[in-house]
Design a protein around this motif. Structure first.
Motif, PDB file in Angstrom:
ATOM      1  N   HIS A  64      15.211 -54.314 -27.236  1.00  0.00           N
ATOM      2  CA  HIS A  64      16.052 -53.631 -26.118  1.00  0.00           C
ATOM      3  C   HIS A  64      16.884 -54.367 -25.522  1.00  0.00           C
ATOM      4  CE1 HIS A  64      12.742 -50.892 -26.623  1.00  0.00           C
ATOM      5  NE2 HIS A  64      11.977 -51.715 -26.164  1.00  0.00           N
TER       6      HIS A  64
ATOM      7  N   GLN B 285      11.956 -48.502 -23.142  1.00  0.00           N
ATOM      8  CA  GLN B 285      11.221 -47.026 -23.210  1.00  0.00           C
ATOM      9  C   GLN B 285      12.135 -45.967 -22.581  1.00  0.00           C
ATOM     10  OE1 GLN B 285       8.910 -46.507 -25.318  1.00  0.00           O
ATOM     11  NE2 GLN B 285       8.212 -48.656 -25.784  1.00  0.00           N
TER      12      GLN B 285
ATOM     13  N   GLU C 229      10.308 -53.881 -21.458  1.00  0.00           N
ATOM     14  CA  GLU C 229       9.707 -52.702 -22.000  1.00  0.00           C
ATOM     15  C   GLU C 229       9.825 -51.454 -21.364  1.00  0.00           C
ATOM     16  OE1 GLU C 229       8.758 -53.089 -25.268  1.00  0.00           O
ATOM     17  OE2 GLU C 229       8.121 -50.947 -25.390  1.00  0.00           O
TER      18      GLU C 229
HETATM   19 ZN   LIG Z   1       9.838 -51.633 -26.908  1.00  0.00          ZN
END
Ligand SMILES: [Zn+2]
Ligand SMILES: [Zn+2]
Ligand SMILES: [Zn+2]
Lengths: 640, 640, 640
Positions: free
Chosen positions: C135, C65, C61
């Motif tokens: 991702h 990001q 994450e």
């Molecule tokens: Zn994400």
């Protein structure tokens, strides 16, 4: 004696419908002998006790009908997989403790009683069936004992056998306390290596640092005795069924067992001669010589083995396998120069070979030796070797006789000494074989024909010069025999340097009768530190310090005695380089009343009773007193 | 202090009726000491618990009656076969997983509790019997720890011991979770090598690719601790029975255990000095130097070890075994140049040796060392060494005193750093020992006398220059101690490059107080790619990239900083060749106020409190400011 | 296509509170990709079935990001210790019979069913959890199959697997008697190696002498198939959960398994490019070239692999790991010349790489690779590589497109042929890879861009020249396909020299349609015996004797035919040195209508659809027709 040619053939590799044509072509090429059978166990006995003789019956008959004589090999070098399944511990164990697996050949330990029994059984069956076959004119036991480093085995069987062998050796010496005798003979008090029982003794591998040299030497002797016993078992069985002579095909520069002792049970010695392969993987020549003779082989290596095996065979010997083209197993595998197959054949005959057999008839398209040339290509077309074989056959028709005569110079070769040097080289690269071969090469350069003698020889009558360098243990009666004759005698370096169990004797070596020379100290030298001699050349590798009242005949340029002499005995206290050995040999020959020559590099001669053979190992013609020798040329000149 | 001579003797090797004559000749030759017993376990205890002391009683008495002082060795380097039968798993296991068999010496694993118990028992028996014997004037524990690569063992005993040792090390650090502390310290997250328990940890051999360097370094430390414990157990038992000093005879260039830590339990350090054997098999000199000094030994190798063992013995040290002639174990085994045995003896005394003992009295005619020279030949005739020993004895009578003094220059030798380099050389052939020895050689070339210091030293008072190159882990208090004095300090390459568990510290190395230098990158170089320096010479092998504001004092010819300095601390970011090190040492000495010389090749000096000793390792005379030094010459000049 | 950059990152190595900053800096440097996870099994599953996903969730994450795309690796190259405890026999066994222990990586045997099951389980869990993660944009299976010699395993599992695989292979061929078919195909009659059952067959290690080459080749093929199956199992599981492409990161010059067959299951091929490490440890360049390019890497080695993996990936390929500075694992580990990281990146793009990822982001201060440089130093300061990466990123922004086009010249690379050569080199150092790379280098020197083709290719349309030297087995349909097109074709030496099971075919090789050339004999040459050619250059190492009516186009100076030609097919009967290959390639290109150049040493070009890239691997500027190339320079010229 009449000389003959032959080849090695594997009928089991080919469809039976081409055997007759093969046989016809062999005969047409002038061959007399065909060796078969030595790897065929899986076809004779595909499963336990399921014997299939028909194919072999037919093959022998087919060959015989073509007029060929069969040499029949026992198949014990390649036991099939099911034999191993019956005797899972029959594998030899390498010095790192690893069993050597099935999947190639020679996968057995000489000490394994169960495998020996299997061999007795199969040899008995083969001998029984073909012992009276009119086409089977000779026998071969097994194949190349010792090849692929298969003599020494560190198996459980070897451990048990070694203990029993030692017990027998030393119990005689030690009366009631054999182990004490062993401890004393080996000096086991050193480093608290004393044993309380023969069962305490292990094999001398994987020790923390060097094992006791006496221990290692004893293991070499034990192992050699196992090879002798293994071979003898086969010979006895064959003899019970056949009148044909028995041979074994030895290899080049394999010294792990005593070839003379094995040979004592044979009728004929034979060996497998691969001049190009050997030059790359075992001769030990300089890089320059390796390059110069890459397509010809070393000019002296085959000759040395010819003379060696003439001695092993007590006069009767063959080349059982003659390289016919590139082989598959050396680091590099070049082609022979045209003419070399013929030259190699004639060099063998000049040294007294009764037969030269080319290995192999047809190149196999499969398995390990598929890149090993034959007399035929895999597609049955003539390969270059067969043309040269035909030429030799033609030449033999015109002049088949080659008469051996005792040489004037003898060189002792002692397998036990080779083991002793290997146990204790004292300097990197120093070996007994190397020392002996250096002396042999010097004699060849001087045009001298040589007889090689076994260590047990005690009768040197007829020789004008006897050489026994490096023979580490010399029994008293040998010393007496050497000094009792009329010959000039060369000993040293290291001759008589050890007692029977590998200890330094006191009085110090050589303790030779009538020769006041004592080796007071020994040193080994870096290769880049030759010690120059006033008389030319230098000592390399091994150098002794000499004391005593004998005449000094060679000194270092700094004034140390290197060679000393009293009467006919010369002691050389160092390893001479080529130049030093040329001087030494020339001097000894002069004293022995022998003429010497200075042959050009690559040109060699060999004298028989009536002829002088000239050989040119060079790739270009060379002018000699006998005329111009073509490249790879052979010249046969009657002695007048 | 008065200096003395001695020899190593094995009464058990000879009939008892010649012991008295041997002893008489030793005394006549001027010897004081005779070391005995260290391999005699099988004669003291031929079978389990069957002790036979009479011969040893008699031998000690005979030697003592001749006026000799006995050094009595514990026999634990050579347990007899029956000890192994009791403890079949006591054998060390090599890094390939093979137990190292009986049949030579040092066949035990330091981690084996059962064998340690046997050692305690036999040492107790020996110490009890001879602890108060008036002729036993010193003790030796075992023999040459680590010789024949016997320190590291990959046995089950070692595995269990290592796990326990790690548990102890890390449980302290990690409170309730030692294994987490270990995982963190070693970075085991890398490649999922994390352990859940100490019993998960194996020994770091036979891994697929390199094991974790932290793992290997820990195993080195563990193993070293076992040697320390093994030795301490013996020392404690001896001390309980005897007032005589205890020593151990170390070897040359064996770095597998921490000699300082073993030495902390000894009264005297000693070592076995074989200049010719070592030059061939471990010095690491160029081929040219090996040839030039083949009969003399390396001019600096013995001196280095003399200084090292003076430190290990906290001032008290001996040469326990001095080469007397050719040995048997090097690749080549030449004779010493006449005079070298004397020169080697005086070089030892000049460095503070209390005694020099020649190995061995009489050359053994049997077993592994039969080609190792002695003071006598096997036939008891004087060998060359005894003549030179007599000369030294005579010279010692005239001038027995040699006074040591603290040197001006100190060089730290850290066994832990040697392990760290061996775990992570980063370039073929790069070793800590090699780096340190290169610095030592440069100091010797410059005529500087050196003190070697242990890694745990924190008091550098009295030194004008302290060198700590290559010391991969430097604790904070050491950095402080080095910068807190008046001495010039040299560190780098690789000094302080790792934390205590072999990780790179952040801030990056060297993180030295007061020195703004950072090693930003490291490269290793092919031997054929030296990087030239503007000040002369070149960097070879190991080169660092440096950042920071300290003064650049050496640069490559392409302008990169190689050495930097702030105040008294110099950081050298590369491994200088001889020319580069000459420049560096000269510069540092000048800054330290020390005069340097440029000694001819093979000429060396050593200063004591009152004298300068000159030594000529060359085979020809050399003119020096002290006069002409003969070949192998020694000159003793009073300092004024 | 647009080209991108990336890096390899190990969030588990660092505190989570620096992940965001790391991610930010990656993005800032212009990186697109970040590969993670491939060694993290012990963090995903610290104990059996105790899954801990939170950290990995957070890491993905955080990276996502920051705008980065994640390549997620399966962790199967580093099973934790507890997996081994569950499957103690999962370790690969080396050819000496020793299990390869835990403590580094790749400690598994591809044949072990239990470990394969563990891999299916963990890959399933990972794929299930992240298969739909936005991702995660690509997957990597395992890591560097075959690295550290981990393909061939001599384990019990491999033995059982091999027997079953053979049974399957030969039962088809042999109808009811598969084992007879195997015996016939392998020629097991030779040396009585015949088997009665597939369970008789052992692995071909530790045999007394060479095992049957057919046996060894079969074991290579079996082993390769295990790698293919192992990889396919993972790919299938990933595909069941994710649409993202799957890759595997191959290595340089690892030929132990068929990369094309593994690649057939992948979407993208990738490889790990370490130019300096490879030059030291595997390229096989001369010492002169190793010295000259020590800081640049070999000018052709990376290019060859780029072309190889473009073929393996059927057009789609990456550099997954790009060397960024000194590494830790080569014999010597120098720094790259400034500019080389950029040059290497562009060389990859010029050959069609979609992405180049630098290994690794931050240098680890701990464990095995602590001396392996990264884009950041261990203290997080920028290392030199990141600067060059930023420059490439900037350059990519300006010109992101590189268009591939089919080359005019194709070179077949056949893994099976590499195994065949390794089984039977016939001369020291002769390898198929070496032969192919020599041809590739000659093409590069001539300025030719090359496509590499797999052995199974049958469509050669569009190529003007196809090279298939050394391809030992050539099926009939391949021969037909090669002669059926318009291309010039080069075969030999050794092309079509063996049948499918490693026997010599009759008619003898090459038996090529329309080409009357027969290899009548083969020899291998000492390196010091090159055979000169009349047309320039020489044959080294491998030389064939040719017969037939085809045109002789190259001869030795002694008149033997070396190259022969009929129509578009040229047979080269020897291994040409660089000069001979330059002549040959020039001649073939001329015939094919292709222009050649003679590029200066170290200067190379690569043509794409629209551009010519110039690369200068030299440490100094070089003048070319495209202008002066700076040291380590890259020039991009539009093709007109
Ligand atoms: Zn994400
Ligand atoms: Zn008949
Ligand atoms: Zn007394």
């Amino acid at each position: 004696m009449k000389r003959t040619l032959g080849t090695c053939y594997y009928p089991e590799h080919w469809p039976s419908d081409i055997w007759a044509e093969d046989a016809r072509r062999m005969a047409e090429a002038g061959l007399t002998w065909v060796r078969i059978g030595e790897f065929a166990w899986s076809r004779i006995e595909p499963t336990p006790d399921a014997l299939t003789w028909d194919w072999l019956d037919q093959a022998i008959e087919t060959l015989g009908q073509a007029g060929l004589k069969v040499v029949l090999g026992t198949p014990t070098a390649t036991p099939p997989k099911w034999v191993l399944d019956k005797h899972p511990d029959m594998l030899a164990v390498d010095d790192q403790g690893r069993p050597r697996k099935f999947g190639s050949r020679r996968h057995y330990c000489f000490s394994h009683a169960g495998y020996l029994e299997e061999c007795r059984r199969i040899v008995g069956l083969v001998a029984e069936r073909y012992g009276q076959n009119p086409h089977v004119a000779a026998w071969q036991t097994d194949n190349e004992y010792g090849c692929h480093d298969t003599t020494l085995s560190y198996s459980d069987a070897a451990r048990q056998g070694f203990r029993g062998w030692l017990r027998e050796q030393f119990s005689a010496q030690g009366q009631n306390d054999g182990i004490a005798a062993l401890n004393a003979a080996w000096g086991n008090v050193f480093w608290s290596m004393e044993y309380n029982d023969f069962d305490d003794i292990d094999l001398p591998n994987l020790t923390v640092t060097d094992p006791n040299p006496s221990h290692v030497l004893a293991f070499h002797r034990y192992t050699s005795d196992q090879v002798v016993a293994f071979n003898r078992a086969q010979v006895e069985i064959i003899r019970a069924h056949s009148q044909a002579p028995v041979t074994h095909n030895y290899m080049g520069r394999i010294t792990d067992f005593d070839h003379f002792k094995v040979g004592a049970d044979l009728d004929i010695a034979s060996w497998d001669s691969y001049p190009l392969g050997f030059l790359e993987d075992r001769v030990g020549a300089s890089v320059e010589q390796q390059r110069k003779f890459a397509n010809q082989g070393h000019p002296d290596f085959q000759a040395f083995h010819h003379d060696l095996y003439r001695a092993v065979g007590r006069g009767r010997w063959w080349v059982m396998e003659q390289q016919p083209g590139p082989v598959n197993w050396a680091p590099y595998n070049p082609s022979p120069l045209p003419g070399m197959v013929r030259l190699w054949s004639w060099e063998a005959f000049a040294h007294g070979a009764e037969a030269v057999c080319y290995f192999r008839w047809r190149q196999a398209p499969f398995a390990q030796e598929q890149m090993h040339a034959g007399m035929l290509r895999p597609d049955s077309v003539d390969a270059p070797a067969i043309h040269e074989a035909r030429q030799v056959a033609d030449e033999l028709k015109q002049a088949p006789e080659v008469q051996m005569v005792q040489a004037s110079v003898a060189l002792i070769f002692d397998y036990d000494a080779d083991w002793a040097w290997s146990v204790q080289p004292q300097g990197v690269g120093l070996s007994y074989f190397g020392l002996i071969f250096d002396h042999y090469r010097a004699l060849r350069r001087a045009g001298i024909s040589v007889d090689i003698l076994p260590a047990h020889c005690r009768d040197f009558s007829g020789y004008d010069l006897v050489l026994a360098p490096g023979m580490m243990h010399m029994p008293g009666d040998l010393k007496q025999a050497l000094t009792g004759g009329n010959a000039q005698v060369l000993i040293g370096p290291r001759s008589a340097a050890r007692d029977a169990n590998m200890s330094i004797p006191v009085p110090l070596p050589p303790a030779f009768p009538g020769l006041d020379v004592t080796v007071s100290r020994v040193e080994t030298l870096r290769p880049d530190q030759p010690v120059a001699l006033t008389s030319g050349g230098a000592i390399t590798g091994y150098l002794e310090e000499l004391e005593g009242t004998a005449d000094i005949i060679t000194q270092t340029t700094t004034g140390s005695a290197v060679a000393m002499r009293a009467g006919p005995v010369t002691y050389m206290g160092g390893w001479g380089d080529d130049a030093a050995l040329d001087v030494l040999i020339s001097d000894l020959c002069t004293r022995a009343g022998l003429a010497t020559m200075a042959l050009p590099d690559g040109v060699r001669i060999r004298d028989t009773a009536t002829e002088r053979f000239w050989f040119n190992y060079n790739a270009e013609p060379i002018a000699t007193e006998a005329g111009v020798l073509p490249a790879a040329g052979v010249l046969r000149v009657e002695l007048t």
